[in-house]
Enzyme design. Structure first.
Site, PDB file in Angstrom:
ATOM      1  N   LYS A 114     119.248 115.104  -1.877  1.00 43.32           N
ATOM      2  CA  LYS A 114     120.313 116.019  -2.281  1.00 43.32           C
ATOM      3  C   LYS A 114     119.838 117.467  -2.305  1.00 43.32           C
ATOM      4  O   LYS A 114     120.648 118.382  -2.310  1.00 43.32           O
ATOM      5  CB  LYS A 114     120.888 115.585  -3.624  1.00 43.32           C
ATOM      6  CG  LYS A 114     121.666 114.274  -3.486  1.00 43.32           C
ATOM      7  CD  LYS A 114     122.430 113.924  -4.745  1.00 43.32           C
ATOM      8  CE  LYS A 114     123.356 112.740  -4.515  1.00 43.32           C
ATOM      9  NZ  LYS A 114     122.606 111.459  -4.353  1.00 43.32           N
TER      10      LYS A 114
HETATM   11  C1  LIG Z   1     123.050 110.322  -3.736  1.00 41.68           C
HETATM   12  C2  LIG Z   1     122.054 109.318  -3.255  1.00 41.68           C
HETATM   13  C3  LIG Z   1     122.387 108.345  -2.275  1.00 41.68           C
HETATM   14  C4  LIG Z   1     123.792 108.191  -1.721  1.00 41.68           C
HETATM   15  O1  LIG Z   1     124.132 109.232  -0.838  1.00 41.68           O
HETATM   16  P1  LIG Z   1     125.684 109.435  -0.398  1.00 41.68           P
HETATM   17  O2  LIG Z   1     125.673 110.681   0.408  1.00 41.68           O
HETATM   18  O3  LIG Z   1     126.440 109.583  -1.682  1.00 41.68           O
HETATM   19  O4  LIG Z   1     126.091 108.232   0.370  1.00 41.68           O
HETATM   20  C5  LIG Z   1     121.401 107.488  -1.836  1.00 41.68           C
HETATM   21  N1  LIG Z   1     120.150 107.551  -2.339  1.00 41.68           N
HETATM   22  C6  LIG Z   1     119.791 108.456  -3.280  1.00 41.68           C
HETATM   23  C7  LIG Z   1     118.408 108.446  -3.807  1.00 41.68           C
HETATM   24  C8  LIG Z   1     120.728 109.379  -3.771  1.00 41.68           C
HETATM   25  O5  LIG Z   1     120.364 110.271  -4.704  1.00 41.68           O
END
Ligand SMILES: *Cc1c(COP(=O)(O)O)cnc(C)c1O
Length: 432
Positions: free
Chosen positions: A107
């Site tokens: 993220k």
């Molecule tokens: C947010 C997150 C996801 C999911 O990603 P999306 O874009 O919501 O599908 C997967 N793994 C981790 C570690 C995350 O923080």
């Protein structure tokens, strides 16, 4: 670039409006009106480019109407002091490591770009922005790090007390300056409702410029396409079709991959890998989308019963079920299958996977059994395993290394404001 609402093509917005509003007034999601094509001569030499050079080219292709090349270059420079390396695991399988940013989860790619873009727009005005964000874990850390000390922006993060991991909590509560953390005596849903109510409150919205940093903001989606191009650059010399396995919850990551594909990136197929929150794999199987309440699993960042980017995913493939089924396959796993995958990879290669990444690995292995053409498989690693240290150590039956950065964090005192779940408490806090 013009954006329009997924619910109404006539409801349009500029990039700046889409970024600061986050959602169109009809509660749809912003989508690009047209998807521009990446220059094919750029793809011809992409293997010689750095991550940042690739990011500049992709961002410029999308945003050249709104931001100059010079400004895009400085936004990318500010956002990315970390890389997205591809690492070989077994002869045909590679992992795309997306955890080298400040919060050690993917993220960071979205949050850092969003912060730099917002601050670029704000530098031309006198506005002060208040970012409100509710987090169940990883989003808060990435947003806190992304906006830390950004002039003109203050960040208020709401998180459910006792329901995030120790490292995740420290990432929210130890920065200070323009970042404050509110520890809510409730659940993630309570935090989310408080944020939603704040946006609807007349007094708050007349007093402040409120903005959201949640994952449906288009400024978080666009930069996630950069690393699909960068992974391609690193694997192009193998000269085989590429399959990306994406561990998914809200489906922002996979939608960003589709955006890259629609811009002209050669991708053979995407794998939608989920835990038991499997609305999308079931949709791919049956053609009908039936969201359900979310189920708790060990890959908790993917515990999403009703993925908010589902509509973007289908739109990017023209809502054409045949095309969708040609481009995306779905698999889902329970916790014991996920743990088994973590042990298997560790046993065979000594590589440690976080539970989210393990779901993507497992899906790629299953896909390999059904695919006849020779291909390069890439699974996305969305978080560093040390963020889930207790679970990972229990599963593997051994200690794992914790990066210095995370260890240091654990020794810093947390600072949070405790709050109940009533909106009046939250409103008073924002007004004070
Ligand atoms: C947010 C997150 C996801 C999911 O990603 P999306 O874009 O919501 O599908 C997967 N793994 C981790 C570690 C995350 O923080």
């Amino acid at each position: 670039m013009i954006f329009h609402s997924t619910k109404n093509k006539n409801l349009t917005a500029s990039l700046e409006e889409a970024v600061f509003r986050s959602l169109p007034s009809d509660n749809g999601l912003y989508m690009p009106e047209k998807i521009p094509q990446i220059d094919s001569s750029f793809l011809d030499t992409i293997e010689d480019r750095s991550f940042k050079e690739i990011a500049v080219e992709v961002a410029f292709t999308l945003l050249s109407d709104d931001v100059s090349r010079e400004d895009i270059t400085s936004i990318i420079d500010k956002a990315y002091d970390f890389e997205a390396p591809v690492v070989q695991i077994t002869p045909g399988d590679y992992v795309l490591e997306l955890f080298h940013g400040p919060s050690m989860a993917f993220k960071d790619f979205g949050a850092r770009f969003m912060a730099a873009l917002m601050s670029h727009f704000l530098s031309r005005s006198e506005q002060e922005i208040k970012i409100l964000v509710a987090t169940s874990g990883d989003t808060g850390g990435a947003v806190a790090q992304g906006f830390y000390k950004v002039p003109g922006i203050s960040v208020t993060i709401l998180y459910p007390s006792g329901k995030v991991s120790e490292i995740q909590e420290k990432q929210l509560t130890t920065l200070g300056h323009n970042v404050r953390a509110i520890e809510v005596d409730g659940t993630f849903d309570d935090c989310q409702s408080l944020v939603k109510e704040a946006f609807l409150d007349k007094e708050l919205s007349s007093k402040f410029n409120l903005a959201s940093a949640n994952s449906i903001n288009i400024a978080r989606l666009i930069p996630q396409s950069f690393y699909f191009f960068s992974a391609y650059a690193q694997l192009k010399k193998l000269n085989k079709p590429i399959v990306f396995s994406v561990p998914s919850g809200n489906f922002g990551n996979l939608s960003a991959g589709l955006l890259a594909f629609r811009m002209g990136l050669p991708v053979h197929r995407f794998i939608a890998a989920t835990n038991l929150n499997n609305a999308v794999p079931r949709y791919l199987e049956s053609g009908s989308f039936e969201p359900r309440p979310s189920i708790e699993t060990i890959s908790n960042a993917m515990d999403v019963g009703n993925p908010s980017n589902f509509i973007r995913m289908t739109r990017l493939l023209n809502d054409d079920l045949n095309l969708i089924n040609e481009k995306i396959v779905g698999y889902f796993y329970n916790d014991s299958q996920t743990k088994k995958a973590m042990r298997e990879v560790y046993g065979n290669t000594s590589y440690v996977l976080c539970p989210h990444t393990a779901v993507a690995y497992r899906a790629l292995e299953e896909y390999r059994q059904h695919e006849e053409t020779d291909f390069t498989g890439v699974f996305l690693s969305t978080a560093h395993p040390a963020k889930f240290i207790d679970l990972v150590e229990d599963t593997l039956g051994r200690k794992v290394d914790v990066p210095e950065r995370l260890n240091e964090l654990l020794s810093i005192e947390k600072v949070s404001i405790k709050m109940d779940t009533s909106f009046s408490s939250f409103k008073n806090l924002l007004l004070s």
